[in-house]
Design a protein around this motif. Structure first.
Motif, mmCIF file in Angstrom:
data_model
loop_
_atom_site.group_PDB
_atom_site.id
_atom_site.type_symbol
_atom_site.label_atom_id
_atom_site.label_comp_id
_atom_site.label_asym_id
_atom_site.label_seq_id
_atom_site.Cartn_x
_atom_site.Cartn_y
_atom_site.Cartn_z
ATOM 1 N N GLU A 1 59.694 25.521 38.483
ATOM 2 C CA GLU A 1 58.478 25.342 37.677
ATOM 3 C C GLU A 1 57.209 25.647 38.462
ATOM 4 N N LEU A 2 57.340 25.801 39.766
ATOM 5 C CA LEU A 2 56.156 26.184 40.551
ATOM 6 C C LEU A 2 55.537 27.472 40.012
ATOM 7 N N TRP A 3 56.392 28.308 39.435
ATOM 8 C CA TRP A 3 55.896 29.557 38.860
ATOM 9 C C TRP A 3 54.880 29.324 37.747
ATOM 10 N N LEU A 4 54.927 28.166 37.121
ATOM 11 C CA LEU A 4 53.985 27.900 36.028
ATOM 12 C C LEU A 4 52.558 27.719 36.549
ATOM 13 N N LEU A 5 52.412 27.570 37.869
ATOM 14 C CA LEU A 5 51.070 27.481 38.462
ATOM 15 C C LEU A 5 50.472 28.874 38.720
ATOM 16 N N VAL A 6 51.334 29.885 38.706
ATOM 17 C CA VAL A 6 50.890 31.231 39.079
ATOM 18 C C VAL A 6 49.775 31.775 38.168
ATOM 19 N N PRO A 7 49.890 31.623 36.833
ATOM 20 C CA PRO A 7 48.825 32.195 35.986
ATOM 21 C C PRO A 7 47.428 31.662 36.313
ATOM 22 N N LEU A 8 47.303 30.368 36.570
ATOM 23 C CA LEU A 8 45.976 29.834 36.913
ATOM 24 C C LEU A 8 45.500 30.423 38.243
ATOM 25 N N GLY A 9 46.436 30.602 39.168
ATOM 26 C CA GLY A 9 46.085 31.236 40.443
ATOM 27 C C GLY A 9 45.632 32.674 40.258
ATOM 28 N N MET A 10 46.289 33.403 39.334
ATOM 29 C CA MET A 10 45.887 34.790 39.083
ATOM 30 C C MET A 10 44.471 34.852 38.528
ATOM 31 N N MET A 11 44.108 33.844 37.739
ATOM 32 C CA MET A 11 42.756 33.870 37.169
ATOM 33 C C MET A 11 41.710 33.442 38.192
ATOM 34 N N PHE A 12 41.932 32.284 38.816
ATOM 35 C CA PHE A 12 40.820 31.667 39.553
ATOM 36 C C PHE A 12 40.888 31.831 41.061
ATOM 37 N N ILE A 13 41.978 32.399 41.578
ATOM 38 C CA ILE A 13 42.008 32.752 43.002
ATOM 39 C C ILE A 13 41.998 34.280 43.133
ATOM 40 N N MET A 14 42.936 34.923 42.424
ATOM 41 C CA MET A 14 43.002 36.376 42.490
ATOM 42 C C MET A 14 41.754 37.020 41.868
ATOM 43 N N GLY A 15 41.262 36.449 40.768
ATOM 44 C CA GLY A 15 40.098 37.021 40.066
ATOM 45 C C GLY A 15 38.887 37.149 40.983
ATOM 46 N N PRO A 16 38.393 36.020 41.532
ATOM 47 C CA PRO A 16 37.236 36.126 42.425
ATOM 48 C C PRO A 16 37.537 36.958 43.672
ATOM 49 N N ALA A 17 38.784 36.867 44.182
ATOM 50 C CA ALA A 17 39.115 37.638 45.391
ATOM 51 C C ALA A 17 39.042 39.134 45.110
ATOM 52 N N PHE A 18 39.581 39.576 43.977
ATOM 53 C CA PHE A 18 39.527 41.001 43.634
ATOM 54 C C PHE A 18 38.090 41.457 43.340
ATOM 55 N N ASP A 19 37.301 40.576 42.766
ATOM 56 C CA ASP A 19 35.889 40.939 42.542
ATOM 57 C C ASP A 19 35.191 41.192 43.870
ATOM 58 N N TRP A 20 35.501 40.334 44.841
ATOM 59 C CA TRP A 20 34.898 40.481 46.172
ATOM 60 C C TRP A 20 35.415 41.755 46.828
ATOM 61 N N LEU A 21 36.704 42.000 46.660
ATOM 62 C CA LEU A 21 37.362 43.131 47.314
ATOM 63 C C LEU A 21 36.906 44.474 46.729
ATOM 64 N N PHE A 22 36.907 44.581 45.413
ATOM 65 C CA PHE A 22 36.610 45.869 44.783
ATOM 66 C C PHE A 22 35.126 46.083 44.522
ATOM 67 N N GLY A 23 34.344 45.004 44.573
ATOM 68 C CA GLY A 23 32.891 45.138 44.523
ATOM 69 C C GLY A 23 32.335 45.551 43.174
ATOM 70 N N GLU A 24 31.124 46.102 43.214
ATOM 71 C CA GLU A 24 30.397 46.385 41.983
ATOM 72 C C GLU A 24 30.599 47.836 41.538
ATOM 73 N N ASP A 25 30.153 48.087 40.342
ATOM 74 C CA ASP A 25 30.448 49.330 39.647
ATOM 75 C C ASP A 25 29.143 50.098 39.451
#
Ligand SMILES: [Zn+2]
Lengths: 64, 394
Positions: free
Chosen positions: B47-71
């Motif tokens: 069931e740990l996998w059920l935590l993954v979607p929130l991580g994709m939104m609120f950890i991966m989301g800001p991290a990718f914004d920082w990584l890929f920058g502005e448009d």
């Protein structure tokens, strides 16, 4: 009975988004029947499509 | 890849290739994020996998914004009509509607047929709530368009987050009153998101109902009828949610309550950050100046914009609400957020951090320059803000 019509087909256009109020057609969705004069729209009328422009912003244009 | 071109007298041939064309598919698959949790749980039994979607939104989301920058990309204005006519972009918004239904029903079935731990249940349900909150974003893009199919799809997709009144409230209420003290969906300086939610959620519903009431009265149609565009979407919600309770029993009740609440909370979060403290000047006749690009906060980050149909290019959207997502522009010197919405949501949930980060940013805007009279201030916070930032005399 024929509904009372304005003497010409007068149209008023939103300068922002291009929405057009045509007095001949009115605006059925907004509840203004055909022949309803632009001047009679409420003073706080805003453009039904963009809601950015007010009644006094609309441009008058006779249909060619 | 499609290249648009036009021959002009003064600039010769102007061409434009949308580098983001295929990347827009991310907006279509974004609602599927909760399914990563289900598939992981299914394959591994953990069931740990059920935590993954929130991580994709609120950890991966800001991290990718920082990584890929502005448009830096903006379409040339002269080719915008061609870009808007290209039906590919429209199809993506149409197809996002069934994607929201698939995710919602898949998660509901998973919850209804598995006995999850309490934390697994909550993590999955909250993640679905957030994913379906972004169904309001899909409904937002569709609901601003004037074709019958798009307005109907807006009502259909808004049934998933149980927010059928949004379309009316947003188009005819929020856009009219945005960045004024009259708008329950524009946050005031000094107002925390938790205070804002208590003003925004009931205020938005009330305004939608009043607007629809006025429209139906003008048409001479009963308010409690099939013509009521608030109720049309709610009827789909009732069928959907009562159907789930009838099928899977009472476990669906906490599931739907948590899901609906977090879907609404996504919109509250977006509204909170989109116009925080910004104020349109009042004219002599009592009306407000027309909405300008500096009356919205912008986030020009590539990744989150591709997930959200350019919602974060919010300044152009409010100045030109009928413009389609693929043609929204960035402008220099806009009020701009330091991260995309996913990162800024997290900041907003921590009010002390939000005020620290945003209040100075707000007052430093070129059209405000520290003048508190040009800021939409929470009346309860006025004295404290004046004490902190000066200018006691108005
Ligand atoms: Zn307009």
């Amino acid at each position: 009975m024929v509904k009372p019509m304005p003497d010409a087909n007068r149209r008023y256009q939103c300068p922002g988004c291009g929405y057009t109020y045509d007095e001949l057609l009115g605006d059925d969705h907004e509840g203004y029947p055909p022949g309803f004069l632009f001047a009679d729209l409420p003073d706080d009328f805003v453009c039904p499509d963009c809601a950015v422009r007010y009644k006094e912003d609309f441009n008058f244009a006779l249909t060619p | 890849m499609t290249t648009y071109r036009i021959d002009t007298v003064d600039q010769g041939t102007v061409t434009y290739t949308d580098q983001k064309r295929w990347w827009w598919l991310l907006s279509l698959v974004n609602p599927l994020i909760p399914l990563f949790g289900i598939v992981g749980h299914w394959l591994t039994g953990s069931e740990l996998w059920l935590l993954v979607p929130l991580g994709m939104m609120f950890i991966m989301g800001p991290a990718f914004d920082w990584l890929f920058g502005e448009d830096e990309n903006n379409p040339p204005e002269i080719l915008v009509p061609q870009l808007e006519q290209d039906t590919y972009y429209r199809w993506l918004t149409y197809l996002t509607v069934p994607v929201h239904y698939i995710t919602f029903l898949a998660v509901a079935i998973w919850v209804g047929t598995h006995s999850l731990t309490w934390w697994g249940f909550i993590a999955l349900t909250v993640a679905l709530g957030f994913a379906d909150g972004f169904a309001i974003n899909t409904g937002h893009e569709l609901g601003h368009k004037r074709t019958k199919i798009e307005t109907w799809l807006a009502k259909i997709v808004l049934a998933v987050p149980a927010y059928g009144h949004f379309w009316i409230e947003h188009n005819r209420g929020h856009h009219r009153d945005v960045a004024t003290p009259d708008d329950p969906a524009s946050a005031r300086m000094g107002e925390s998101i938790y205070q804002f939610a208590r003003r925004e959620i009931p205020g938005a519903f009330h305004r939608a109902w009043m607007l629809e009431h006025e429209r139906l009265c003008r048409k001479g149609v009963p308010v409690w009828s099939i013509h009521n565009e608030v109720l049309q979407s709610y009827m789909i919600t009732v069928i959907l949610q009562v159907g789930l309770i009838a099928t899977f029993g009472w476990i669906m009740l906490p599931f739907l309550i948590i899901h609906n609440f977090f879907s609404w909370w996504v919109l509250t979060s977006a509204n909170y950050i989109e116009h925080y403290g910004l104020l349109r000047a009042q004219q002599a006749d009592g009306k407000y100046e027309r909405c300008q690009p500096h009356h919205s906060w912008n986030a020009n980050h590539k990744y989150s914009n591709l997930l959200l149909f350019h919602l974060q290019r919010h300044s152009d959207h409010h100045a030109n609400p009928t413009r389609r997502y693929q043609s929204l522009r960035d402008f220099p010197d806009l009020p701009s957020l330091p991260s995309g919405y996913y990162g800024m949501y997290v900041v907003a949930y921590l009010p002390a951090l939000w005020f620290k980060l945003m209040d100075s940013r707000l007052l430093a805007l070129p059209h405000i320059k520290g003048d508190l009279r040009k800021v939409n201030i929470n009346p309860d916070s006025l004295a404290a803000i004046q004490a902190k930032y000066g200018q006691a005399d108005a």
